[in-house]
Write an enzyme that holds these catalytic residues in place. Structure first.
Site, PDB file in Angstrom:
ATOM      1  CB  CYS A   1      66.862  58.352 108.655  1.00 43.24           C
ATOM      2  SG  CYS A   1      67.546  58.656 107.017  1.00 43.24           S
TER       3      CYS A   1
ATOM      4  CG  HIS B   1      67.681  54.125 109.250  1.00 40.36           C
ATOM      5  ND1 HIS B   1      66.723  54.166 108.274  1.00 40.36           N
ATOM      6  CD2 HIS B   1      68.658  55.011 108.880  1.00 40.36           C
ATOM      7  CE1 HIS B   1      67.094  55.044 107.350  1.00 40.36           C
ATOM      8  NE2 HIS B   1      68.262  55.561 107.692  1.00 40.36           N
TER       9      HIS B   1
ATOM     10  CG  ASN C   1      68.690  55.462 103.999  1.00 34.98           C
ATOM     11  OD1 ASN C   1      67.515  55.454 104.376  1.00 34.98           O
ATOM     12  ND2 ASN C   1      69.622  56.207 104.569  1.00 34.98           N
TER      13      ASN C   1
HETATM   14  O1  UT7 Z   1      70.199  57.612 106.772  1.00 37.49           O
HETATM   15  C1  UT7 Z   1      70.847  58.787 107.153  1.00 37.49           C
HETATM   16  C2  UT7 Z   1      72.066  58.476 107.796  1.00 37.49           C
HETATM   17  N1  UT7 Z   1      73.123  58.279 106.825  1.00 37.49           N
HETATM   18  C3  UT7 Z   1      74.031  57.371 107.072  1.00 37.49           C
HETATM   19  O2  UT7 Z   1      73.945  56.645 108.024  1.00 37.49           O
HETATM   20  C4  UT7 Z   1      75.258  57.314 106.154  1.00 37.49           C
HETATM   21  C5  UT7 Z   1      76.493  57.217 106.983  1.00 37.49           C
HETATM   22  N2  UT7 Z   1      77.713  57.240 106.214  1.00 37.49           N
HETATM   23  C6  UT7 Z   1      78.077  56.210 105.405  1.00 37.49           C
HETATM   24  O3  UT7 Z   1      77.353  55.245 105.259  1.00 37.49           O
HETATM   25  C7  UT7 Z   1      79.430  56.268 104.762  1.00 37.49           C
HETATM   26  O4  UT7 Z   1      80.167  57.318 105.308  1.00 37.49           O
HETATM   27  C8  UT7 Z   1      79.370  56.435 103.208  1.00 37.49           C
HETATM   28  C9  UT7 Z   1      78.801  55.183 102.601  1.00 37.49           C
HETATM   29  C10 UT7 Z   1      78.520  57.634 102.844  1.00 37.49           C
HETATM   30  C11 UT7 Z   1      80.772  56.635 102.664  1.00 37.49           C
HETATM   31  O5  UT7 Z   1      81.611  55.574 103.065  1.00 37.49           O
HETATM   32  P1  UT7 Z   1      83.054  55.859 103.712  1.00 37.49           P
HETATM   33  O6  UT7 Z   1      83.633  54.559 103.965  1.00 37.49           O
HETATM   34  O7  UT7 Z   1      82.828  56.768 104.890  1.00 37.49           O
HETATM   35  O8  UT7 Z   1      83.818  56.560 102.529  1.00 37.49           O
HETATM   36  P2  UT7 Z   1      84.424  58.023 102.459  1.00 37.49           P
HETATM   37  O9  UT7 Z   1      83.361  59.048 102.279  1.00 37.49           O
HETATM   38  O10 UT7 Z   1      85.390  58.227 103.578  1.00 37.49           O
HETATM   39  O11 UT7 Z   1      85.254  57.896 101.122  1.00 37.49           O
HETATM   40  C12 UT7 Z   1      86.350  56.980 100.999  1.00 37.49           C
HETATM   41  C13 UT7 Z   1      86.853  57.024  99.565  1.00 37.49           C
HETATM   42  C14 UT7 Z   1      87.054  58.448  99.034  1.00 37.49           C
HETATM   43  O12 UT7 Z   1      88.160  58.423  98.168  1.00 37.49           O
HETATM   44  P3  UT7 Z   1      89.597  58.959  98.698  1.00 37.49           P
HETATM   45  O13 UT7 Z   1      89.370  60.369  99.093  1.00 37.49           O
HETATM   46  O14 UT7 Z   1      89.951  58.064  99.828  1.00 37.49           O
HETATM   47  O15 UT7 Z   1      90.447  58.780  97.485  1.00 37.49           O
HETATM   48  C15 UT7 Z   1      85.811  58.708  98.217  1.00 37.49           C
HETATM   49  O16 UT7 Z   1      86.029  59.652  97.196  1.00 37.49           O
HETATM   50  O17 UT7 Z   1      85.855  56.442  98.709  1.00 37.49           O
HETATM   51  C16 UT7 Z   1      85.547  57.344  97.644  1.00 37.49           C
HETATM   52  N3  UT7 Z   1      84.145  57.142  97.296  1.00 37.49           N
HETATM   53  C17 UT7 Z   1      83.769  56.257  96.360  1.00 37.49           C
HETATM   54  N4  UT7 Z   1      84.457  55.409  95.591  1.00 37.49           N
HETATM   55  C18 UT7 Z   1      83.775  54.633  94.745  1.00 37.49           C
HETATM   56  C19 UT7 Z   1      83.048  57.753  97.813  1.00 37.49           C
HETATM   57  N5  UT7 Z   1      81.949  57.276  97.204  1.00 37.49           N
HETATM   58  C20 UT7 Z   1      82.361  56.359  96.307  1.00 37.49           C
HETATM   59  C21 UT7 Z   1      81.700  55.510  95.396  1.00 37.49           C
HETATM   60  N6  UT7 Z   1      82.437  54.671  94.651  1.00 37.49           N
HETATM   61  N7  UT7 Z   1      80.366  55.502  95.267  1.00 37.49           N
END
Ligand code: UT7
Length: 334
Positions: free
Chosen positions: A116, A256, A286
């Protein structure tokens, strides 16, 4: 001899017409508008539809608009650098393909892939060519068809990314405008958190790699999130301190667009108001290499000569950095 700076003298962009909103996405995977808006801040993203279309089809349109807006003839372009993680193909470079489509015949060009941060690093590279005194007109285009590497059954990844392209023209100036400074970093130990497993020389495409969905983006979101906030904030605050820029001195922060929570946390660490931050993540998601120039394109009519801008990115690699520039012209070029 007066110092030569590279200044941005125009911005062009193109986003595909098709809008994939959170409602439609909620029918494809187990997610909701509420979850995506709260955790990421994206309402919709653009998708390039149609067989046989790639990043160059987006970049082509963005560059054509840029040349038209700046009154630049394709023959006068010296270099075209294409920032992309989704090139049309491994080779030839998408930069070459865009040159051919646009009619840029007297230039050389190549692709830059730094996740990115590709556009930021390409902007730095272009500025160095300008500062050498040898080249006068350089196009830097970020072009991405992220939908080509997104698994639309993976709810942790598919809401994040969108397709789009945007381009800037770099020209020399001896005024105190243009790119003033940069701080760029890479830490390869972060590569295990965000990557595309197969399709490179380590794991070429095979039936097995396709069955295992290894041609899609893999992301371990939490460590990426944590590092993005810390590293973008550190480097942007460092840039402000280095140039004695107070929060009030900074006209615009151009981050970004990966996650609204990342943008807000970085802005808070910089001590700036949300009104000073360019944010269009809700509309485009993104777009990887296209996020920064898409912001400049949208805010162009508000920008004034002498405005202080800090551009900052974080991406796969890890790669990150900040560029401090003084905007070089007033308002929209159209
Ligand atoms: O451009 C390149 C750089 N990339 C980034 O900067 C991305 C950086 N990371 C992020 O933006 C975040 O980590 C994400 C948006 C990818 C994920 O958000 P998070 O708050 O870190 O969520 P998580 O991965 O810790 O997941 C939390 C919960 C999980 O459920 P459990 O295990 O707590 O039951 C996931 O399964 O949210 C669940 N989950 C979703 N639920 C509904 C993950 N994706 C989804 C979804 N809808 N789309």
């Amino acid at each position: 001899m007066a110092t030569i700076h590279a200044k941005i003298t125009g911005v062009g962009a193109y986003v595909p017409e098709y809008i994939l909103n959170n409602q439609e996405l909620s029918k494809m995977v187990d997610t909701s508008d509420e979850w995506i808006m709260t955790r990421i801040g994206i309402k919709e993203r653009r998708i390039l539809k149609g067989e046989g279309k790639g990043a160059s089809d987006l970049g082509d349109r963005a560059v054509k608009q840029l040349l038209q807006k700046t009154g630049t003839s394709p023959e006068d372009v010296d270099i075209l650098l294409c920032a992309s993680v989704t090139p049309d193909m491994q080779f030839p470079a998408t930069a070459n393909i865009i040159c051919d489509k646009v009619g840029i015949k007297n230039a050389f060009g190549y692709d830059i892939n730094a996740g990115c941060s590709s556009f930021l690093f390409a902007l730095s590279t272009g500025a160095k060519y300008i500062q050498s005194g040898q080249y006068k007109k350089i196009v830097i285009v970020g072009a991405e068809k992220m939908s080509s590497i997104v698994d639309y059954t993976d709810r942790a990844v598919c809401p994040i990314f969108g397709d789009g392209a945007a381009a800037v023209l770099l020209e020399p100036t001896t005024e105190n405008t243009g790119i003033i400074d940069e701080i760029l970093h890479v830490d390869g130990s972060g590569r295990k958190y965000l990557y595309q497993t197969a399709g490179g020389s380590v794991k070429p495409a095979s039936h097995e790699t396709i069955d295992a969905k290894e041609h899609f983006i893999f992301q371990d979101g939490r460590p990426v999130f944590k590092n993005a906030v810390a590293d973008m904030a550190d480097v942007s605050v460092e840039m402000m301190k280095k140039h004695n820029l107070s929060a009030e001195d900074l006209t615009w922060f151009v981050p970004h667009q990966a996650n609204m929570r990342i943008i807000e946390a970085v802005a808070k660490r910089m001590g700036i108001k949300k009104e000073q931050v360019m944010i269009n993540i809700q509309k485009y998601g993104n777009t990887t290499s296209a996020t920064l120039p898409l912001c400049l394109w949208e805010w162009e009519n508000k920008l004034k000569k002498g405005d202080n801008l800090i551009l900052s990115t974080f991406g796969a690699g890890f790669t990150w950095g900040a560029i401090y520039l003084k905007w070089a012209y007033d308002g929209n070029k159209i």
